[in-house]
Scaffold this motif. Sequence first.
Motif, mmCIF file in Angstrom:
data_model
loop_
_atom_site.group_PDB
_atom_site.id
_atom_site.type_symbol
_atom_site.label_atom_id
_atom_site.label_comp_id
_atom_site.label_asym_id
_atom_site.label_seq_id
_atom_site.Cartn_x
_atom_site.Cartn_y
_atom_site.Cartn_z
ATOM 1 N N ASP A 90 1.170 -1.286 -0.153
ATOM 2 C CA ASP A 90 0.021 -0.115 -0.361
ATOM 3 C C ASP A 90 1.040 0.878 -0.081
ATOM 4 O O ASP A 90 0.477 2.202 0.515
ATOM 5 N N VAL A 91 2.198 0.864 0.242
ATOM 6 C CA VAL A 91 2.989 2.097 0.323
ATOM 7 C C VAL A 91 3.289 2.878 -0.939
ATOM 8 O O VAL A 91 3.078 4.239 -1.261
ATOM 9 N N PRO A 92 3.761 1.933 -1.888
ATOM 10 C CA PRO A 92 4.707 0.921 -2.054
ATOM 11 C C PRO A 92 5.987 0.911 -1.785
ATOM 12 O O PRO A 92 6.493 2.031 -2.688
ATOM 13 N N ARG A 93 6.702 -0.005 -1.877
ATOM 14 C CA ARG A 93 8.077 0.029 -1.146
ATOM 15 C C ARG A 93 8.184 -1.535 -1.336
ATOM 16 O O ARG A 93 7.556 -2.192 -0.872
ATOM 17 N N ALA A 94 9.356 -1.880 -1.281
ATOM 18 C CA ALA A 94 10.075 -2.999 -1.483
ATOM 19 C C ALA A 94 12.110 -3.416 -1.493
ATOM 20 O O ALA A 94 12.162 -2.783 -1.243
ATOM 21 N N GLU A 95 12.025 -4.551 -0.788
ATOM 22 C CA GLU A 95 12.945 -4.993 -0.417
ATOM 23 C C GLU A 95 14.002 -5.945 -2.062
ATOM 24 O O GLU A 95 13.252 -6.637 -2.197
ATOM 25 N N ILE A 96 14.918 -5.899 -2.947
ATOM 26 C CA ILE A 96 15.165 -6.619 -3.324
ATOM 27 C C ILE A 96 16.506 -7.924 -2.642
ATOM 28 O O ILE A 96 17.526 -7.409 -2.233
ATOM 29 N N GLY A 97 15.892 -8.759 -2.339
ATOM 30 C CA GLY A 97 16.912 -9.969 -1.590
ATOM 31 C C GLY A 97 16.867 -11.001 -1.375
ATOM 32 O O GLY A 97 16.569 -12.345 -2.593
ATOM 33 N N TYR A 98 17.282 -12.190 -0.680
ATOM 34 C CA TYR A 98 17.600 -13.376 -0.463
ATOM 35 C C TYR A 98 18.068 -13.960 -2.317
ATOM 36 O O TYR A 98 17.446 -14.619 -3.107
ATOM 37 N N GLN A 125 6.391 0.061 -13.617
ATOM 38 C CA GLN A 125 4.846 -1.080 -13.417
ATOM 39 C C GLN A 125 4.812 -0.753 -12.004
ATOM 40 O O GLN A 125 2.956 -0.679 -12.318
ATOM 41 N N CYS A 126 5.205 -1.875 -11.257
ATOM 42 C CA CYS A 126 5.269 -0.779 -9.336
ATOM 43 C C CYS A 126 4.893 0.184 -9.010
ATOM 44 O O CYS A 126 3.754 0.480 -8.141
ATOM 45 N N VAL A 127 5.096 1.782 -9.500
ATOM 46 C CA VAL A 127 5.279 2.806 -9.228
ATOM 47 C C VAL A 127 5.708 2.761 -7.191
ATOM 48 O O VAL A 127 5.343 3.678 -6.996
ATOM 49 N N VAL A 128 6.431 2.066 -7.074
ATOM 50 C CA VAL A 128 6.869 2.012 -5.544
ATOM 51 C C VAL A 128 7.607 3.679 -5.721
ATOM 52 O O VAL A 128 8.026 4.275 -6.151
ATOM 53 N N ILE A 129 7.605 3.458 -3.773
ATOM 54 C CA ILE A 129 8.570 4.980 -3.553
ATOM 55 C C ILE A 129 10.089 4.409 -3.241
ATOM 56 O O ILE A 129 11.220 5.883 -3.235
ATOM 57 N N ALA A 130 10.096 3.290 -3.373
ATOM 58 C CA ALA A 130 12.298 3.196 -2.645
ATOM 59 C C ALA A 130 12.081 1.651 -3.298
ATOM 60 O O ALA A 130 10.919 1.410 -2.699
ATOM 61 N N VAL A 131 13.239 1.443 -3.041
ATOM 62 C CA VAL A 131 13.797 0.110 -3.036
ATOM 63 C C VAL A 131 14.695 -0.135 -2.230
ATOM 64 O O VAL A 131 15.993 0.597 -2.839
ATOM 65 N N GLU A 132 15.114 -1.129 -1.666
ATOM 66 C CA GLU A 132 16.109 -0.900 -0.528
ATOM 67 C C GLU A 132 16.579 -2.556 -1.394
ATOM 68 O O GLU A 132 16.160 -3.303 -1.568
ATOM 69 N N PHE A 133 18.402 -2.275 -0.289
ATOM 70 C CA PHE A 133 18.630 -3.941 -0.260
ATOM 71 C C PHE A 133 19.546 -4.143 0.722
ATOM 72 O O PHE A 133 19.833 -2.640 1.466
ATOM 73 N N ARG A 134 19.642 -4.754 1.370
ATOM 74 C CA ARG A 134 20.499 -5.294 2.804
ATOM 75 C C ARG A 134 21.124 -6.585 2.890
ATOM 76 O O ARG A 134 20.430 -7.531 2.065
ATOM 77 N N THR A 135 22.172 -6.243 3.075
ATOM 78 C CA THR A 135 23.012 -7.409 3.721
ATOM 79 C C THR A 135 24.088 -7.167 4.692
ATOM 80 O O THR A 135 24.178 -6.384 5.678
ATOM 81 N N HIS A 136 24.753 -8.475 4.999
ATOM 82 C CA HIS A 136 25.131 -8.694 6.019
ATOM 83 C C HIS A 136 26.551 -7.949 6.302
ATOM 84 O O HIS A 136 27.536 -7.246 4.982
ATOM 85 N N ALA A 137 26.918 -6.905 7.321
ATOM 86 C CA ALA A 137 28.307 -5.718 7.347
ATOM 87 C C ALA A 137 29.470 -7.105 7.038
ATOM 88 O O ALA A 137 30.491 -6.212 6.178
ATOM 89 N N HIS A 138 29.647 -8.058 6.713
ATOM 90 C CA HIS A 138 30.904 -8.735 6.900
ATOM 91 C C HIS A 138 30.836 -8.635 4.578
ATOM 92 O O HIS A 138 31.381 -9.755 4.494
ATOM 93 N N ASN A 139 29.368 -9.033 4.731
ATOM 94 C CA ASN A 139 29.536 -9.649 2.781
ATOM 95 C C ASN A 139 30.426 -8.686 1.902
ATOM 96 O O ASN A 139 29.486 -7.799 1.240
ATOM 97 N N LEU A 140 31.181 -8.586 1.580
ATOM 98 C CA LEU A 140 32.048 -7.105 0.970
ATOM 99 C C LEU A 140 31.691 -6.975 -0.277
ATOM 100 O O LEU A 140 31.590 -6.479 -0.793
#
Length: 204
Positions: A90-98, A125-140
């Motif tokens: 409903d925001v819409p917002r998403a993360e790319i991960g896994y 297509q989905c008109v998001v307000i942000a796409v996020e990425f998250r990763t382990h601090a050690h995953n250089l």
Amino acid sequence: MRLTEITTLRSEHVVLEPLTESHNDELSEAAAEITEDLWFTSVPRPDQVMADTAFRLQQRDSGLMNPFVVRRATDGRVVGSTTLCNLLVDVPRAEIGYTWYTPAARGTAINPAAKLLLLQHAFEQCVVIAVEFRTHAHNLRSRAAIAKLGAKQDGILRNDRVGRDGTMRDTVVFSILPHEWPTVRLGLRARLARFDASPGTVTP
């Protein structure tokens, strides 16, 4: 289009197919090619693929994830998996991960092509307000790849979760905003153009 809508995304380099249980054998074969101990990421072992698929499909059915299998377009081989996750429809917002790839797919056109498809889908297509990425601090390697996309680092969540080895994980958070997307898109297209010009010789 809603972030949860099941769809196939394709380009000349990759096909992102909606994950189903029928992909388990191909994903197990791909996972068996990964021999490093990637303790800082969530790559399933071959005997964990069935459970991993079940988790992703449960998340999809709960409206929290849209999972894909990554298939190399040139030979049809499954070379990994990725998702749109932590969906806020409903925001819409998403993360790319896994996301994970076989060793042979790394440093090729596969990752920039997959990211281009996912980001195009999210922003156009989905008109998001942000796409996020998250990763382990050690995953250089992952941190460098995300920064290379043009994503901006938002911060580090300290003691964000318990890792699979029992240690506490610090999570680095990046994002791309709509006004940044055109520049990110140009960068990804330029990287793919270099591959097209000199296949197999350019590291993105």
